[in-house]
Design a protein around this motif. Structure first.
Motif, PDB file in Angstrom:
ATOM      1  N   LYS A 251      -9.002   7.043   5.122  1.00 50.85           N
ATOM      2  CA  LYS A 251      -8.216   6.059   5.871  1.00 50.85           C
ATOM      3  C   LYS A 251      -7.786   6.594   7.228  1.00 50.85           C
ATOM      4  O   LYS A 251      -7.503   5.820   8.135  1.00 50.85           O
ATOM      5  CB  LYS A 251      -7.007   5.608   5.065  1.00 50.85           C
TER       6      LYS A 251
ATOM      7  N   TYR B  45      -9.164  -2.135   4.114  1.00 52.41           N
ATOM      8  CA  TYR B  45      -9.959  -2.083   5.342  1.00 52.41           C
ATOM      9  C   TYR B  45     -10.179  -3.480   5.918  1.00 52.41           C
ATOM     10  O   TYR B  45     -10.160  -3.681   7.134  1.00 52.41           O
ATOM     11  CB  TYR B  45     -11.310  -1.401   5.083  1.00 52.41           C
TER      12      TYR B  45
ATOM     13  N   PRO C 253      -9.622  -0.568  -1.587  1.00 47.66           N
ATOM     14  CA  PRO C 253     -10.202  -0.258  -0.272  1.00 47.66           C
ATOM     15  C   PRO C 253     -10.777  -1.481   0.421  1.00 47.66           C
ATOM     16  O   PRO C 253     -10.697  -1.605   1.642  1.00 47.66           O
ATOM     17  CB  PRO C 253     -11.303   0.767  -0.597  1.00 47.66           C
TER      18      PRO C 253
ATOM     19  N   TYR D 283       0.831  -1.203   0.000  1.00 45.74           N
ATOM     20  CA  TYR D 283       0.000   0.000   0.000  1.00 45.74           C
ATOM     21  C   TYR D 283       0.867   1.255   0.000  1.00 45.74           C
ATOM     22  O   TYR D 283       0.603   2.220  -0.728  1.00 45.74           O
ATOM     23  CB  TYR D 283      -0.925  -0.022   1.205  1.00 45.74           C
TER      24      TYR D 283
ATOM     25  N   THR E  70      -8.671   4.469  -1.463  1.00 48.55           N
ATOM     26  CA  THR E  70      -9.167   4.160  -0.120  1.00 48.55           C
ATOM     27  C   THR E  70      -9.486   5.467   0.595  1.00 48.55           C
ATOM     28  O   THR E  70      -8.611   6.071   1.217  1.00 48.55           O
ATOM     29  CB  THR E  70      -8.130   3.371   0.696  1.00 48.55           C
TER      30      THR E  70
END
Length: 410
Positions: free
Chosen positions: A64, A163, A159, A47, A61
């Protein structure tokens, strides 16, 4: 006499396997403890490699918040960094699938124990167990689907997986803290304690617990052997479970892996033609438009760099030749330290047709707007007429069919 069989999974006598017990569950849990920790760390590094705080086009995303506390500017050294971390992430994840399934099988009676909550602490443990099982299955399933390029799940993979990883790992850490002392005790003692995992009326054994572990380990080794080859020249044909298994596409200088063809991206011969294509470079002093012939008259440099993708495959170092990104920045007013750059592709639809690179990536002398690979013009599928190549960057940030570059702080 044998007790009558129960047809309800909520009855302890429903679960008859003599293999289930604290020892087997503890061994599998210890393996997953190390493996999943490595998966989580390499996933976070993947990431970070996208430089998600640089530009919204690099990060899908939203919100965050504190989950991005660890982010840092992704380095360009060593040039094989992303190839290593993402190769470990995907290969290890696939290799651990038999261990995960065996662990879930070993504890499935606990999901059906009654009463569902004997106390507040027990209720919290059951909730964490549901998050652990659900989160684990979600992460592994979405990861495998992404590796196979099957985007059947709703929304963007990034995402969902990001998550989901935090939910799963939080439950995993809580579970490990609660169960680790018991797991070590189970592994050290000679006789196995009886608990809800041990059947009160087991069937006769057909294989030992160590035999079952050997079967699980054999399955993991088989998956390792049929996946890891996608990162090594000469072994790619062994990666039969990878989406890029088999021989490299084509032959000659352009005979190495790709994800996206020119036809898939909607790039026509007219888009790439000498008459129709111009590179638009914007910056502090204005806009410059360059044909491919004009780019060829600029100083050309070479870099030996791999392509490494989020799906876990990578190439060996390919020999690229083109114009340094920092030299293009100098054309539009950045003679000193170059700034960030926003790159746009001829591709008209799909994710990552636009990408942003940090200043440290632009400044690296190995970062090129490549015009050639392995001594020949880029092929259409490898990004002709020009593509980005940056050391240690995820493949999707090495934009193909580059149309425009805008230098400046992003």
């Amino acid at each position: 006499m044998r007790r009558p069989l129960s047809s309800s999974p909520f009855s302890p006598s429903f679960w008859r396997s003599p293999l289930r017990g604290p020892w087997l569950t503890s061994v599998l849990g210890i393996v997953l403890l190390g493996g999943i920790t490595v998966l989580f760390v390499t996933g976070l590094l993947s990431y970070a490699a996208y430089n998600p705080d640089l530009s919204p086009v690099n990060d899908t995303t939203p919100d965050k918040g504190i989950l991005g506390f660890y982010l840092f500017s992704w380095p360009t050294d060593p040039h094989w960094l992303y190839r290593l971390t993402q190769g470990i992430h995907v290969t290890l994840g696939i290799t651990l699938i038999p261990v995960l399934l065996a662990k879930l099988w070993s504890v499935v009676p606990k999901l059906f124990t009654l009463p569902p909550a004997r106390s507040l602490a027990h209720a919290l443990e059951r909730v964490s167990l549901l998050l652990l099982v659900g989160g684990g299955l979600f992460e592994f399933v979405t990861g495998v689907l992404n590796v196979q390029l099957d985007y059947v799940f709703p929304g963007s993979f990034y995402p969902l997986h990001f998550y989901g990883a935090w939910v799963f790992f939080a439950a995993f850490v809580a579970h490990a803290v609660l169960k680790m002392p018991m797991a070590w005790r189970n592994l050290r003692q000679l006789r196995e304690e009886r608990n809800e995992l041990v059947s009160p009326d087991p069937d006769p054994p057909t294989v030992s617990r160590r035999g079952a572990l050997g079967l699980v380990g054999g399955g993991s080794l088989l998956l390792l052997g049929t996946t890891a080859g996608q990162n090594f020249d000469g072994l790619r044909w062994t990666a039969v479970l990878a989406p890029h298994g088999g021989a490299d596409p084509g032959s000659g200088p352009g005979g190495f892996q790709i994800n996206k063809t020119a036809a898939y991206a909607g790039i026509t011969p007219a888009d790439r033609s000498e008459e129709g294509w111009r590179l638009v470079v914007r910056g502090r002093t204005g806009t410059v438009r360059l044909s491919r012939a004009e780019l060829l008259r600029l100083p050309l440099h070479s870099s030996a760099l791999p392509i490494a993708c989020v799906e876990g495959w990578s190439t060996s170092d390919q020999w690229w030749r083109g114009v340094r990104l920092r030299d293009l920045a100098a054309l539009v007013g950045y003679d000193g330290d170059p700034p960030d750059v926003f790159v746009e592709s001829l591709q008209r639809h799909g994710a990552f047709r636009r990408a942003a690179l940090r200043a440290n990536q632009v400044a690296d002398p190995r970062s090129l707007l490549a015009l050639f690979v392995n001594g020949e013009d880029l092929t259409p599928d490898h990004g002709h007429p020009a593509r980005i190549i940056v050391p240690a960057a995820p493949g999707v940030l090495n934009t193909k069919w580059v149309a425009a570059m805008t230098f400046g702080d992003l």
